[in-house]
Design a protein around this motif. Structure first.
Motif, short mmCIF file in Angstrom:
data_model
loop_
_atom_site.label_atom_id
_atom_site.label_comp_id
_atom_site.label_asym_id
_atom_site.label_seq_id
_atom_site.Cartn_x
_atom_site.Cartn_y
_atom_site.Cartn_z
N SER A 86 0.88 -1.43 -0.23
CA SER A 86 -0.04 -0.07 -0.07
C SER A 86 0.85 1.23 -0.15
N ASP A 87 2.15 1.27 0.51
CA ASP A 87 2.79 2.40 0.47
C ASP A 87 4.52 2.19 0.37
N ARG A 90 6.28 -0.52 2.99
CA ARG A 90 5.63 -1.94 2.90
C ARG A 90 7.01 -2.46 2.02
N HIS A 110 -5.20 -2.09 -1.55
CA HIS A 110 -5.57 -1.29 -0.29
C HIS A 110 -6.22 -0.02 -0.31
N LYS A 268 3.94 -4.42 17.00
CA LYS A 268 3.08 -4.59 15.70
C LYS A 268 1.49 -4.68 16.15
N SER A 270 -2.38 -5.41 14.93
CA SER A 270 -3.25 -5.63 13.92
C SER A 270 -4.75 -5.34 14.43
N ARG A 272 -8.93 -5.26 13.41
CA ARG A 272 -9.99 -5.98 12.67
C ARG A 272 -11.33 -5.45 13.28
P1 5GP Z 1 -2.28 -7.58 9.39
O1 5GP Z 1 -2.66 -7.02 10.75
O2 5GP Z 1 -2.53 -9.17 9.18
O3 5GP Z 1 -0.71 -7.79 9.51
O4 5GP Z 1 -2.54 -6.89 8.27
C1 5GP Z 1 -4.03 -6.38 7.92
C2 5GP Z 1 -4.01 -5.68 6.95
O5 5GP Z 1 -3.37 -4.13 7.15
C3 5GP Z 1 -3.38 -5.99 5.72
O6 5GP Z 1 -3.92 -5.71 4.49
C4 5GP Z 1 -1.87 -5.31 5.67
O7 5GP Z 1 -1.43 -5.09 4.38
C5 5GP Z 1 -2.27 -3.85 6.20
N1 5GP Z 1 -1.14 -3.60 7.25
C6 5GP Z 1 -0.61 -4.48 8.16
N2 5GP Z 1 0.26 -3.72 8.89
C7 5GP Z 1 0.54 -2.46 8.15
C8 5GP Z 1 1.36 -1.17 8.20
O8 5GP Z 1 2.15 -1.13 9.01
N3 5GP Z 1 1.13 -0.52 7.12
C9 5GP Z 1 0.31 -0.32 6.29
N4 5GP Z 1 0.11 0.48 5.55
N5 5GP Z 1 -0.59 -1.48 6.02
C10 5GP Z 1 -0.53 -2.40 7.02
#
Ligand code: 5GP
Ligand code: MN
Ligand code: MN
Length: 323
Positions: A86-87, A90, A110, A268, A270, A272
Motif C-alpha cells: 500500500s505504501d 511496505r 488497499h 505491531k 493488527s 479488525r
Molecule cells: P495484518 O494485521 O494481518 O498484518 O494486516 C492487515 C491489513 O493491514 C493487511 O491488508 C496489511 O497489508 C495491512 N497492514 C498491516 N500492517 C501495516 C502497516 O504497518 N502499514 C500499512 N500501510 N498497512 C499495514
C-alpha cells in the motif's frame, strides 16, 4: 493505469523484479509467484524479492524457495513491480531497488494506497491483489497452469478469510471457480493454509488466548503476545498470523486487536472490525494502513503504552459514533 498498459510494459521488459511486502502474507506471495511463473514461461528473467523471510507456512508455494532479499546488483533491473504494497514503507529493504528502476508499477487493492509508482494499478474493490494479477495474466493470453492457479487461489482464499469477509464478491467466486478448473486441489491447499498447525503454533495459541481482555463494555477485545511468550514455546512472528481473529470473533466485540512485540522492541498492532468502525483510519494515525475492516501499524513504544495509545483513539472514535 489500466491492466493493458501494464501488460504492454511487461512485454517490452526483459528483466523484471517483483517485490512482496514486509511480513509477507498469502496474497503478496501468491500474487508475486503466479506472475513470476507466467512471465518466466514467456522467457522473461524474473526475480521475486522480499525484505523479510518467507513464513514456513508458505514454503510449499511453487517458487517460494527462490524468493530472496535484494542484493546490490538488483539495482540494474529496470522494471520493478510492487505487489500488494500500500505504501513505500511496505517495501522495506527493497525500497532502494524501487527508487533506482526506470519503470515502477504498483499493483494493489488497499484503500490506503498512496499511488507511489509511475504506473499505479490500484483497485480497492478487488478482494485480493491476486484478483488483479489473475486479470493481468488472462490479458496476456497465457495459459493458467496448476501451479499458477494454486498461487492465485492462495492469495484470494487468504485475503477473503476463506470467502467470508465482505470484500468477497461474485467476481471473486468466478475467478476462484476458474482457478479450480485450472487444476487447484482446494482440499489439499486449504489443509496447507488453514488446518496444519505446528506444535509451537498450537502452544502459542493457548498462551495468546489466555491474555484476552475486553473493554468498552465488551465492544473491544484484545490479545497480547510478547517475545517471552514466543520464546517459551519456540514460535515465531508468523505463528501469530490469524490470532487477531480470536479477539474479533468474540460475540460482543466490534473491534478485535492483537498487540505483538517484535524482536526490535516495537509493537505491531493488527486491527479488525466487524461492521462500522474504520480501523484503517485508526492505523493511519500511527502511520499504518490497510482496509476499512482489517488494518495494521507499528508503534515504537512499550506494550502497555501502545495498548493505551490505540485504545484511546479507538474509544474516542467509537464513542463519537456511538458504536
Ligand atoms: P495484518 O494485521 O494481518 O498484518 O494486516 C492487515 C491489513 O493491514 C493487511 O491488508 C496489511 O497489508 C495491512 N497492514 C498491516 N500492517 C501495516 C502497516 O504497518 N502499514 C500499512 N500501510 N498497512 C499495514
Ligand atoms: Mn498483504
Ligand atoms: Mn492483499
Amino acid at each position: 493505469m489500466i491492466a493493458s498498459d501494464v501488460v504492454r510494459l511487461l512485454k517490452t521488459s526483459h528483466k523484471i523484479a517483483l517485490i512482496s511486502h514486509i511480513m509477507p502474507d498469502g496474497d503478496t506471495l501468491g500474487s508475486s509467484l503466479a506472475l513470476a511463473l507466467t512471465l518466466r514461461q514467456k522467457g522473461k528473467e524474473v526475480v521475486c524479492l522480499c525484505s523479510d523471510p518467507i513464513p514456513k507456512s508458505y514454503a510449499f508455494l511453487p517458487g517460494a524457495d527462490v524468493i530472496r532479499r535484494p542484493i546490490h546488483s538488483d539495482a540494474d533491473i529496470t522494471t520493478v513491480l510492487a505487489i500488494d504494497c500500500s505504501d513505500r514503507e511496505r517495501l522495506g529493504d527493497c525500497n532502494n531497488i524501487f527508487s533506482k528502476a526506470t519503470y515502477t508499477v504498483n499493483i494493489d487493492h488497499h484503500i490506503s494506497n498512496t499511488s507511489y509508482a509511475h504506473y499505479n494499478m490500484v483497485d480497492t474493490t478487488a478482494a485480493a491483489t491476486a484478483e488483479l494479477i489473475y486479470q493481468l495474466i488472462r490479458l496476456t493470453g497465457a495459459n493458467i497452469e496448476k501451479q499458477v492457479a494454486t498461487c492465485l487461489y492462495t492469495g484470494i482464499v487468504t485475503d477473503t478469510g476463506r470467502f467470508s469477509y465482505d470484500n468477497t464478491t461474485s467476481v471473486t467466486h468466478e475467478i476462484a471457480g476458474d482457478l479450480i478448473n485450472c487444476g487447484v486441489d482446494t482440499n489439499w491447499l486449504n489443509d496447507e493454509l488453514f488446518n496444519k498447525r505446528s506444535l509451537q503454533r498450537t502452544r502459542l495459541l493457548a498462551k495468546a488466548l489466555d491474555t484476552i481482555q475486553v473493554c468498552g463494555g465488551g465492544s473491544i477485545a484484545f490479545i497480547k503476545v510478547d517475545m517471552a511468550m514466543l520464546r517459551a514455546v519456540g514460535a515465531d512472528d508468523a505463528d501469530c498470523d490469524g490470532l487477531v481473529n480470536y479477539a474479533r470473533d468474540i460475540d460482543t466485540a466490534e473491534v478485535g486487536l492483537l498487540f505483538k512485540e517484535m524482536d526490535n522492541g516495537r509493537i505491531k498492532v493488527s486491527l479488525r472490525s466487524k461492521n462500522h468502525v474504520d480501523v484503517n483510519a485508526i492505523a493511519a494515525k500511527f502511520n499504518g494502513g490497510g482496509h476499512k475492516k482489517a488494518s495494521g501499524c507499528t508503534i515504537a513504544a512499550s506494550m502497555d503504552e501502545a495498548i493505551e495509545m490505540v485504545l484511546k483513539e479507538l474509544e474516542s472514535i467509537m464513542k463519537a459514533a456511538e458504536v
